[in-house]
Design a protein around this motif. Structure first.
Motif, PDB file in Angstrom:
ATOM      1  N   PRO A   2       0.873  -1.495  -0.193  1.00  0.00           N
ATOM      2  CA  PRO A   2      -0.321   0.326  -0.156  1.00  0.00           C
ATOM      3  C   PRO A   2       0.748   1.333   0.278  1.00  0.00           C
ATOM      4  CG  PRO A   2      -0.485  -1.825   2.037  1.00  0.00           C
ATOM      5  CD  PRO A   2       0.091  -2.265   0.905  1.00  0.00           C
ATOM      6  N   ASN A   3       0.620   2.415  -0.605  1.00  0.00           N
ATOM      7  CA  ASN A   3       1.297   3.638  -0.818  1.00  0.00           C
ATOM      8  C   ASN A   3       0.766   4.321   0.242  1.00  0.00           C
ATOM      9  OD1 ASN A   3      -1.398   4.434  -1.366  1.00  0.00           O
ATOM     10  ND2 ASN A   3      -0.981   4.161  -3.910  1.00  0.00           N
ATOM     11  N   GLN A   4       0.911   5.699   0.260  1.00  0.00           N
ATOM     12  CA  GLN A   4       0.446   6.300   1.796  1.00  0.00           C
ATOM     13  C   GLN A   4      -0.890   7.229   1.444  1.00  0.00           C
ATOM     14  OE1 GLN A   4       2.960   6.256   3.742  1.00  0.00           O
ATOM     15  NE2 GLN A   4       2.555   8.366   4.593  1.00  0.00           N
ATOM     16  N   THR A   5      -1.295   6.530   0.134  1.00  0.00           N
ATOM     17  CA  THR A   5      -2.647   7.723   0.192  1.00  0.00           C
ATOM     18  C   THR A   5      -3.760   6.201   0.249  1.00  0.00           C
ATOM     19  OG1 THR A   5      -2.554   8.406  -1.870  1.00  0.00           O
ATOM     20  CG2 THR A   5      -5.128   7.548  -1.782  1.00  0.00           C
ATOM     21  N   ASP A   6      -3.178   5.032   0.316  1.00  0.00           N
ATOM     22  CA  ASP A   6      -3.588   3.861   1.199  1.00  0.00           C
ATOM     23  C   ASP A   6      -3.896   4.120   2.647  1.00  0.00           C
ATOM     24  OD1 ASP A   6      -2.389   1.445  -2.372  1.00  0.00           O
ATOM     25  OD2 ASP A   6      -4.454   2.436  -1.607  1.00  0.00           O
ATOM     26  N   ALA A   9      -6.248   6.534   3.749  1.00  0.00           N
ATOM     27  CA  ALA A   9      -7.813   5.664   3.378  1.00  0.00           C
ATOM     28  C   ALA A   9      -8.341   4.203   4.323  1.00  0.00           C
ATOM     29  CB  ALA A   9      -8.136   5.077   2.073  1.00  0.00           C
ATOM     30  N   ALA A  10      -7.338   3.785   4.191  1.00  0.00           N
ATOM     31  CA  ALA A  10      -7.542   2.619   5.434  1.00  0.00           C
ATOM     32  C   ALA A  10      -7.972   3.820   7.505  1.00  0.00           C
ATOM     33  CB  ALA A  10      -6.177   1.919   5.979  1.00  0.00           C
ATOM     34  N   PHE A  11      -6.924   4.232   7.794  1.00  0.00           N
ATOM     35  CA  PHE A  11      -6.802   5.168   8.934  1.00  0.00           C
ATOM     36  C   PHE A  11      -8.823   6.036   8.595  1.00  0.00           C
ATOM     37  CE2 PHE A  11      -2.753   4.321   9.685  1.00  0.00           C
ATOM     38  CZ  PHE A  11      -2.733   4.094  11.232  1.00  0.00           C
ATOM     39  N   ALA A  12      -8.910   6.464   7.429  1.00  0.00           N
ATOM     40  CA  ALA A  12     -10.238   7.350   7.882  1.00  0.00           C
ATOM     41  C   ALA A  12     -11.440   5.839   7.539  1.00  0.00           C
ATOM     42  CB  ALA A  12     -10.409   7.824   6.724  1.00  0.00           C
ATOM     43  N   ALA A  13     -11.002   4.859   6.828  1.00  0.00           N
ATOM     44  CA  ALA A  13     -11.982   4.233   6.855  1.00  0.00           C
ATOM     45  C   ALA A  13     -12.170   2.914   8.581  1.00  0.00           C
ATOM     46  CB  ALA A  13     -11.951   2.759   6.198  1.00  0.00           C
ATOM     47  N   ILE A  68      -1.400  -4.243  15.995  1.00  0.00           N
ATOM     48  CA  ILE A  68      -1.141  -4.778  14.229  1.00  0.00           C
ATOM     49  C   ILE A  68       0.510  -3.749  14.272  1.00  0.00           C
ATOM     50  CG2 ILE A  68      -0.477  -3.812  11.526  1.00  0.00           C
ATOM     51  CD1 ILE A  68      -3.863  -3.200  11.647  1.00  0.00           C
ATOM     52  N   PRO A  69       1.954  -5.425  14.312  1.00  0.00           N
ATOM     53  CA  PRO A  69       3.115  -4.373  14.683  1.00  0.00           C
ATOM     54  C   PRO A  69       3.210  -3.718  13.377  1.00  0.00           C
ATOM     55  CG  PRO A  69       2.866  -6.642  15.229  1.00  0.00           C
ATOM     56  CD  PRO A  69       1.612  -6.450  14.764  1.00  0.00           C
ATOM     57  N   TRP A  70       4.456  -2.622  14.089  1.00  0.00           N
ATOM     58  CA  TRP A  70       4.624  -2.156  12.686  1.00  0.00           C
ATOM     59  C   TRP A  70       4.834  -1.772  12.255  1.00  0.00           C
ATOM     60  CZ3 TRP A  70       2.007   2.649  13.961  1.00  0.00           C
ATOM     61  CH2 TRP A  70       2.346   2.710  15.398  1.00  0.00           C
ATOM     62  N   ARG A  76      -0.758  -4.673   6.264  1.00  0.00           N
ATOM     63  CA  ARG A  76      -2.035  -4.946   7.201  1.00  0.00           C
ATOM     64  C   ARG A  76      -2.749  -4.104   6.872  1.00  0.00           C
ATOM     65  NH1 ARG A  76      -0.444  -8.301  11.983  1.00  0.00           N
ATOM     66  NH2 ARG A  76      -2.891  -8.424  12.050  1.00  0.00           N
ATOM     67  N   ALA A  77      -2.632  -2.612   6.359  1.00  0.00           N
ATOM     68  CA  ALA A  77      -3.282  -1.531   6.732  1.00  0.00           C
ATOM     69  C   ALA A  77      -4.556  -1.600   7.048  1.00  0.00           C
ATOM     70  CB  ALA A  77      -2.292  -0.160   6.365  1.00  0.00           C
ATOM     71  N   GLY A  78      -5.159  -2.891   5.695  1.00  0.00           N
ATOM     72  CA  GLY A  78      -6.172  -2.845   5.015  1.00  0.00           C
ATOM     73  C   GLY A  78      -7.072  -3.385   6.043  1.00  0.00           C
ATOM     74  N   GLU A  79      -7.019  -3.822   6.611  1.00  0.00           N
ATOM     75  CA  GLU A  79      -7.371  -4.865   8.082  1.00  0.00           C
ATOM     76  C   GLU A  79      -8.051  -4.084   9.545  1.00  0.00           C
ATOM     77  OE1 GLU A  79      -5.055  -7.799   9.981  1.00  0.00           O
ATOM     78  OE2 GLU A  79      -3.807  -8.342   8.135  1.00  0.00           O
ATOM     79  N   LEU A  80      -7.516  -2.356   9.198  1.00  0.00           N
ATOM     80  CA  LEU A  80      -7.778  -2.129  10.511  1.00  0.00           C
ATOM     81  C   LEU A  80      -9.251  -1.522  10.632  1.00  0.00           C
ATOM     82  CD1 LEU A  80      -5.572   1.217  10.246  1.00  0.00           C
ATOM     83  CD2 LEU A  80      -5.994  -0.025  12.235  1.00  0.00           C
TER      84      LEU A  80
END
Length: 202
Positions: A2-6, A9-13, A68-70, A76-80
């Motif tokens: 994932p790039n920074q935009t992804d 988006a994951a945090f926003a979701a 989620i480990p650093w 794994r950001a999409g799992e948030l």
């Protein structure tokens, strides 16, 4: 990867899911995204419900947490959002399964019932003495019925605070209110209006 935009988006979701649960739940569900360093370090999702008593607070210990480990965050950001859902579901289930607190008078041994009834009657008399002046001081913009309703709301808030202090559950408090209403209606039906003095509908 994932790039920074992804990542954004994951945090926003995830934050949107947290807000969804806050609005949906009749309880005060709070979800936080925390940065945790040291043991168990990583991005942490933590869900909590404002406990209605010690049992609910204890039931939530160690639950409602996802990490989620650093080193894995980029992948794994999409799992948030799903982790937020899982943490909330776990904490709601724990609170729902917590033992329902009972009235102290039902579980404590050797209750001094004479003293108990004396305090109850004294509280009743004092509240009645205050209710009438409160309704008489109500603004002219309120009808007497609405003013009495406002007084009732204030009394219920005070009663709720007392029940929390006594460690009672809402079902026990509701039962006591229903019993009190039934008793007063019974007195009215039997013509014991004098026992309800001072009359508030006079």
């Amino acid at each position: 990867m994932p790039n920074q935009t992804d990542m954004g988006a994951a945090f926003a979701a995830a934050l949107a899911r947290a807000e969804h649960h806050r609005r949906r739940s009749p309880r005060k569900v709070r979800v936080r995204l925390l940065t945790q360093w040291g043991e168990g370090e990583g991005l942490t999702v933590q869900a909590r419900i404002a406990g209605r008593g010690e049992a609910e607070i204890l039931a939530q210990e160690g639950l409602g947490v996802r990490v989620i480990p650093w080193a894995e965050l980029d992948q794994r950001a999409g799992e948030l959002p799903a982790l937020v859902d899982a943490a909330v579901e776990e904490i709601e289930a724990a609170a729902a399964a917590a033992p329902v607190p009972a009235r102290p008078s039902h579980v404590e041994d050797s209750v001094d019932w004479e003293a108990y009834e004396t305090i109850a009657e004294a509280a009743y008399a004092q509240v009645l003495a205050e209710m009438r002046p409160l309704t008489e001081r109500a603004p002219a913009s309120l009808s007497r019925a609405v003013a009495l309703e406002a007084v009732f709301l204030g009394l219920m808030k005070a009663a709720a605070l007392a029940s929390v202090g006594a460690g009672m559950g809402k079902d026990e408090a509701r039962e006591m209110l229903e019993d009190a209403v039934a008793e007063l209606l019974g007195r009215l039906a039997e013509g014991h209006r004098a026992s309800l003095s001072p009359r508030l509908d006079a």
